[in-house]
Each structure stands twice: as structure tokens, then as C-alpha cells.
Design a protein around this motif. Structure first.
Motif, PDB file in Angstrom:
ATOM      1  N   THR A   1       0.844  -1.205   0.000  1.00  0.00           N
ATOM      2  CA  THR A   1       0.000   0.000   0.000  1.00  0.00           C
ATOM      3  C   THR A   1       0.874   1.248   0.000  1.00  0.00           C
ATOM      4  O   THR A   1       1.771   1.399   0.826  1.00  0.00           O
ATOM      5  CB  THR A   1      -0.911  -0.004   1.245  1.00  0.00           C
ATOM      6  N   VAL A   2       0.624   2.128  -0.958  1.00  0.00           N
ATOM      7  CA  VAL A   2       1.397   3.366  -1.061  1.00  0.00           C
ATOM      8  C   VAL A   2       0.712   4.473  -0.269  1.00  0.00           C
ATOM      9  O   VAL A   2       1.365   5.283   0.378  1.00  0.00           O
ATOM     10  CB  VAL A   2       1.542   3.768  -2.556  1.00  0.00           C
TER      11      VAL A   2
ATOM     12  N   SER B   1      -7.544   3.300   0.202  1.00  0.00           N
ATOM     13  CA  SER B   1      -6.109   3.028   0.132  1.00  0.00           C
ATOM     14  C   SER B   1      -5.744   2.737  -1.317  1.00  0.00           C
ATOM     15  O   SER B   1      -6.584   2.274  -2.090  1.00  0.00           O
ATOM     16  CB  SER B   1      -5.717   1.871   1.042  1.00  0.00           C
ATOM     17  N   VAL B   2      -4.516   3.035  -1.640  1.00  0.00           N
ATOM     18  CA  VAL B   2      -4.050   2.852  -3.019  1.00  0.00           C
ATOM     19  C   VAL B   2      -2.808   1.986  -2.993  1.00  0.00           C
ATOM     20  O   VAL B   2      -1.886   2.236  -2.218  1.00  0.00           O
ATOM     21  CB  VAL B   2      -3.741   4.222  -3.677  1.00  0.00           C
ATOM     22  N   ARG B   3      -2.823   0.955  -3.839  1.00  0.00           N
ATOM     23  CA  ARG B   3      -1.692   0.034  -3.873  1.00  0.00           C
ATOM     24  C   ARG B   3      -0.641   0.502  -4.872  1.00  0.00           C
ATOM     25  O   ARG B   3      -0.934   1.295  -5.767  1.00  0.00           O
ATOM     26  CB  ARG B   3      -2.184  -1.374  -4.239  1.00  0.00           C
TER      27      ARG B   3
ATOM     28  N   THR C   1      -1.388   8.171   5.549  1.00  0.00           N
ATOM     29  CA  THR C   1      -0.089   7.513   5.588  1.00  0.00           C
ATOM     30  C   THR C   1       0.379   7.354   4.143  1.00  0.00           C
ATOM     31  O   THR C   1      -0.346   6.840   3.303  1.00  0.00           O
ATOM     32  CB  THR C   1      -0.203   6.111   6.242  1.00  0.00           C
ATOM     33  N   VAL C   2       1.591   7.839   3.880  1.00  0.00           N
ATOM     34  CA  VAL C   2       2.158   7.725   2.535  1.00  0.00           C
ATOM     35  C   VAL C   2       3.459   6.942   2.629  1.00  0.00           C
ATOM     36  O   VAL C   2       4.288   7.232   3.496  1.00  0.00           O
ATOM     37  CB  VAL C   2       2.451   9.118   1.918  1.00  0.00           C
TER      38      VAL C   2
ATOM     39  N   GLU D   1       6.856   8.650  -6.899  1.00  0.00           N
ATOM     40  CA  GLU D   1       6.324   7.320  -6.586  1.00  0.00           C
ATOM     41  C   GLU D   1       4.807   7.398  -6.427  1.00  0.00           C
ATOM     42  O   GLU D   1       4.128   6.383  -6.450  1.00  0.00           O
ATOM     43  CB  GLU D   1       6.949   6.800  -5.292  1.00  0.00           C
ATOM     44  N   LEU D   2       4.311   8.609  -6.224  1.00  0.00           N
ATOM     45  CA  LEU D   2       2.866   8.836  -6.160  1.00  0.00           C
ATOM     46  C   LEU D   2       2.561  10.127  -6.921  1.00  0.00           C
ATOM     47  O   LEU D   2       3.065  11.200  -6.571  1.00  0.00           O
ATOM     48  CB  LEU D   2       2.397   8.951  -4.706  1.00  0.00           C
ATOM     49  N   LEU D   3       1.785  10.003  -7.977  1.00  0.00           N
ATOM     50  CA  LEU D   3       1.464  11.163  -8.808  1.00  0.00           C
ATOM     51  C   LEU D   3      -0.018  11.488  -8.669  1.00  0.00           C
ATOM     52  O   LEU D   3      -0.872  10.612  -8.831  1.00  0.00           O
ATOM     53  CB  LEU D   3       1.804  10.850 -10.272  1.00  0.00           C
TER      54      LEU D   3
END
Lengths: 258, 309
Positions: free
Chosen positions: B2-3, B36-38, B72-73, B160-162
């Protein structure tokens, strides 16, 4: 605080400067225009029998005031630039912190003020024979001058972060509002007592009293210490307000809409 | 892995109106958002205007503060430093007008401490087809070119997260498709907000529907499409008595029936289409035209949001 982020912001200020004719000209244009006007005016007053001292009072005050003016305007303009370009979002979604923003504009202000001071100082020497570089103790008074310039610049930024760029006029008008109480061209004693009270709260008044004393070879330690302490106090308050207004902008959603 | 983990996110704005005695109105932009985003997922946030999509993205981008909730990132609490590994691109923001494309991008490359930034920027500009415009001032670019430059800015630090907020809004259809194709090729985790349901189908591995500040449904596009239980079949034919009798016996619900055309609503199940077409084909009915409307995200949107509105 990361140096590469400050470098990135300085790169932004540099590109903004080289892409904008008015940003290049404003280092020299107004100071030189002022120097010509006040130079001839003070020369005339001097030749009317006011003595040698008067040329130094006017030109010294003018040259020294450019440092405060530059520090204040650059602190404001280069941060408010994002409002004018509608690029606030792009800047404030990066990891850049308020501290890094301030350091970048402070460094820029020092560079631009030094250029301005040198050019105007040399011109005053060449045109009127007034050598500001010979007044050695002035060097110390430059410190509170910068700190107070940053303080006023940050305060203006805070107000713009609260009300938006429609009140950008403060960037240019604040120095004019302060100048009468700063005793740049005359001693504090000539002010009415009510205005003297305001001047007493201004670091600039102590700095310019210090300048006039320095021209007579004296160094007013007390005035320097008061100027420095007052500048630091104003700076701490302004920086806190600047941070408060940025955070308020984040809280109200104002920043995301600019 | 999870990102991004968002739990119980809340945000309300206070609007003051009036000159002296200001009247306060509170608007709950985000009421309770949890998702949540994987890793390597393209996660869509969609919903009507005012649903809370942009506020959610702005909170994640760090330009709006949350009232409540946990973010949480990369497995860590969200801080200013985690923003180093993220980036944002939106059609609504601008870069510095009088600076060239290269100058603008160099600034962000430096802020994010990008190594070999010149090569990186040039590669991005080539990839998005605007390399030739690299020395053009930003204000001289078209809307489509600006969007591409904004995307280059969003990718300059290999995030890593856009976060992409309405990245294709206002673009011509062909340009929007080119941008979507490039987004599809990205090897990173993306949060994507849009009004265009087609984009969700094309780009997202999962999507969340927001309505009035709350997530009302999360799923893959396939799972969401399954919410729509019917598909529509339009059949045009030459009129005859025999054909009419065959048509009358077709399964499904008739939406429209004329001597040359029928519109049928049938279940969205694998065998349903066969049950309609088989009697027509086996009895030699000449079909002039056949049009099948499969469920789309538009239908899902209308079903979810329309019902709530």
C-alpha cells in the motif's frame, strides 16, 4: 531546510529577473534618479551656506535607505510573483518550506542590494565627491537595515497571503509610509513629540541617527544595539505572521485557488 | 504494497459574507473519506462538481490542511518531506508565464533535487511531443501544450505517487487521447480525478465514486460496470409478418417496437445476447443494422449519483 530547494528557488528568482526588464532596471533606475534629484538639491542647499555636512546627510541617507528598500521589496515581490502568475499552487505543492522561501528571497535581496549600493555609492563619489565607503562604522548598521527590510517584506507578504494580490500596492507604498518616521534626512528631534514616539519604535530612526553620528566619526553603540534588537523583534513577529497567514491560506483553501 | 492510506478524512470550509457583521456558513467539502491505493495502481476519484475530489487531492498535495483523519504515505505519516517522493499535475494551475518551458522545468528539477535534470527534462518533453517548444515562454503555449508541460513538471522527479487532477480537461479529443496514452504508459502509482467517465474505464485499475464528500462506492471498472444489470440492443430489419412474429417472441423488455426496428433491454449476462440473436439468425431474419449499448461508467455514475441527488 535543504540547500538544493533554496537553490531551486534562487534559480526561479534569477530566471524571473533576467526575463523581466523592470526587475533589472529597478535595481538602478529609481536609486539613480533619486541620487540625481537629491544630489543636486543637497548641493544647492550646501552652497547656500548649510555647510559640508548637509550633502552627506542627504546622500548618505538616500544610499543607505536603498538597502532597506531593496530588502523589503525583494522579499515581497519575488514571493508575490506566484500570485501574479497564478502559479501559487505549483510552488506550494512542492516540499518547499516557508523558511526556504524566506532564505531564498533574503539571499537575493542581499545580492541585489549590494549591487545597488555599490553602483549608487560609486556614482555619488564620482558626481558629488561624497564617499559613503569611507564611513567604516556604517557597515554594522547595514545588519539591522537588512533585518528590518526583511521584516517589513514578510509582513506585506502575510497581508497578501490573507487578502490576495489585489493589495500588492503595499509592496511599493509601505516604504513611503515608514520614511517620515525613519528620520532618513533629518534628526528625530525635528519631529513633533507624538511622531517622535513612533520614530522611537522604528529601528530605522536609530540607524539614520547612527549614520549622521558616523559622519562625524562617532559610533553610537546604544543606537546600534537598539536598532538591532528592535529589528530582530520585528523580524520574529513578521516571520510568525507570514507563517500564520500561509497556514491560514492552507486551512481556508485560499492558496489552492491562487 | 500500500502506497497511500487515507482514513476518515474530513475538511470543511467556513465562508464569511456581509460587510460588518459577517455571516458564517460552513461547507463540508469532505465528510468522511477512507481509501487506500496500492503500488502501481491508477486509482480514480470521480463524482459530480462539489463532490470533494479536488479537496481530497489538494489535501494529499499538501496545499490544503485536513480537519481530521489520518494519511499515511509510503508507510509513514504524511509530512513535508514525504512530498519529495510525490508530485502533482493539474489543468487548473499555471507555471511562471514569462519563463520558457525549460526554465520552468529546471526550477522544479532543482527543487526536487533531480540528478541529470537536463536529460531528464528533454526526455520528458520529447515523450509528450513538446520538445520543439522548449524555448517558448509558457504564456505563449496553447492549453494542450500547457497541460503537457504541467505533466512534465509532475513527472520531473520520477514521483512514486502522482496526483493528477482533471489532467485532460479542456483538451481537444485527439490531444486528450494522446495524454491518456502517455498516462497509461507511466510506471508509477497515480491518483486520478476526472469528470470523464471514459477516462476511468481507460486508465484506472480501481475507482471511488464520491458524492457530497463521501465515498459511496469503490471497485475496479469491471466491478462497477456489473452494477448495471442491463444492456440495450437495437435491431433494424426489413418488415414482414414472419419477422414480426419472431421479433415478438424475443426475450427482454421492449423499449421501442416499430415495423422496422426494435429496442430491447436485456440482462447484462454472457448468454443474454445469444438468446436474442440465435432465433433471428436460425430463422434467417435479414438484419439491416445491429447496435449494442454495453453498460458504461456514465451509467454507473448516473445510477450512483443520480439516485443520491
Amino acid at each position: 531546510m535543504k540547500l538544493y530547494r533554496i537553490h531551486g528557488l534562487l534559480l526561479k528568482h534569477w530566471y524571473t529577473t533576467i526575463n523581466s526588464v523592470d526587475r533589472i532596471l529597478d535595481i538602478l533606475f529609481w536609486p539613480i534618479v533619486n541620487l540625481i534629484i537629491w544630489g543636486f538639491a543637497s548641493k544647492y542647499v550646501q552652497e547656500s551656506g548649510a555647510g559640508e555636512f548637509i550633502l552627506g546627510v542627504f546622500l548618505g541617507g538616500l544610499i543607505l535607505y536603498t538597502i532597506f528598500d531593496r530588502a523589503q521589496k525583494d522579499t515581497s515581490m519575488y514571493i508575490v510573483e506566484d500570485f501574479w502568475n497564478k502559479s501559487v499552487y505549483s510552488t506550494y505543492v512542492t516540499p518547499v518550506t516557508e523558511g526556504e522561501l524566506f532564505v531564498s528571497v533574503a539571499l537575493l535581496g542581499i545580492c541585489r542590494a549590494v549591487i545597488e549600493f555599490m553602483v549608487v555609492g560609486l556614482l555619488a563619489l564620482a558626481a558629488y565627491g561624497f564617499n559613503i565607503f569611507a564611513i567604516g562604522s556604517l557597515g554594522l548598521f547595514v545588519i539591522p537595515l537588512f533585518i528590518f527590510g526583511w521584516a517589513v517584506g514578510l509582513l506585506v507578504n502575510g497581508i497578501i497571503f490573507q487578502y490576495g494580490s489585489r493589495i500588492s500596492i503595499f509592496i511599493w507604498s509601505i516604504p513611503f509610509l515608514i520614511e517620515p518616521f525613519a528620520a532618513v534626512f533629518y534628526p528625530v528631534s525635528v519631529l513633533p513629540s507624538s511622531l517622535q514616539a513612533i520614530a522611537a519604535a522604528m529601528p530605522l530612526a536609530y540607524i539614520f541617527e547612527g549614520l549622521r553620528a558616523a559622519m562625524n566619526g562617532a559610533f553610537l553603540v546604544k543606537d546600534f544595539v537598539i536598532a538591532l534588537l528592535l529589528s530582530i523583534v520585528y523580524f520574529i513577529v513578521s516571520y510568525a505572521l507570514f507563517r500564520f497567514f500561509i497556514n491560514r491560506g492552507r486551512r481556508t483553501g485560499f492558496l489552492s485557488k491562487q | 504494497m500500500t502506497v497511500l492510506n487515507v482514513r476518515g478524512l474530513k475538511k470543511s470550509y467556513t465562508i464569511r459574507s456581509g460587510l460588518f457583521w459577517k455571516k458564517k456558513t460552513t461547507i463540508d467539502a469532505v465528510k468522511d473519506v477512507t481509501f487506500s491505493v496500492r503500488k502501481h495502481e491508477t486509482f480514480g476519484l470521480l463524482g459530480p462538481n462539489g463532490a470533494g475530489k479536488t479537496t481530497t487531492v489538494n489535501i494529499l498535495a499538501g496545499i490544503v490542511t485536513k480537519d481530521a483523519g489520518d494519511i499515511t504515505v509510503f508507510g509513514q505519516p504524511y509530512t513535508q518531506e514525504t512530498k519529495e517522493r510525490m508530485n502533482v499535475a493539474t489543468a487548473y494551475n499555471s507555471l511562471l508565464d514569462y519563463l520558457t518551458v525549460m526554465q520552468n522545468l529546471r526550477i522544479y528539477a532543482r527543487i526536487y533535487n533531480v540528478k541529470n535534470s537536463e536529460d531528464k527534462i528533454k526526455n520528458l518533453l520529447k515523450r509528450f511531443g513538446i520538445y520543439k517548444k522548449r524555448h517558448t515562454r509558457y504564456y505563449l503555449l496553447s492549453a494542450g501544450q500547457r497541460t503537457r508541460v504541467n505533466l512534465c513538471k509532475g513527472l520531473v522527479n520520477n514521483p512514486e505517487l502522482l496526483l493528477l487532477d482533471e489532467a485532460t480537461v479542456g483538451l481537444d479529443p485527439d490531444v486528450a487521447q494522446e495524454v491518456r496514452d502517455e498516462i497509461n504508459k507511466l510506471d508509477t502509482t497515480i491518483i486520478f480525478t476526472t469528470h470523464y467517465m471514459k477516462e476511468i474505464e481507460q486508465l484506472c485499475t480501481r475507482a471511488a465514486f464520491l458524492h457530497e464528500g463521501k465515498i459511496i462506492r469503490v471497485g475496479t471498472p469491471q466491478q462497477l460496470l456489473k452494477m448495471i444489470k442491463e444492456q440495450i440492443v437495437q435491431i433494424s430489419f426489413y418488415p414482414s409478418e414472419r419477422t414480426r412474429s419472431i421479433i415478438n417472441k424475443l426475450p427482454g423488455k421492449f423499449e421501442e417496437k416499430t415495423s422496422t426496428r426494435v429496442v430491447l433491454r436485456i440482462p447484462n449476462t454472457p448468454g443474454a445476447m445469444h438468446d436474442v440473436l440465435e432465433p433471428l439468425m436460425s430463422q434467417g431474419v435479414y438484419i439491416k443494422d445491429l447496435h449494442i449499448t454495453k453498460p458504461s461508467m456514465d451509467d454507473v455514475f448516473i445510477k450512483l449519483v443520480g439516485k443520491k441527488s
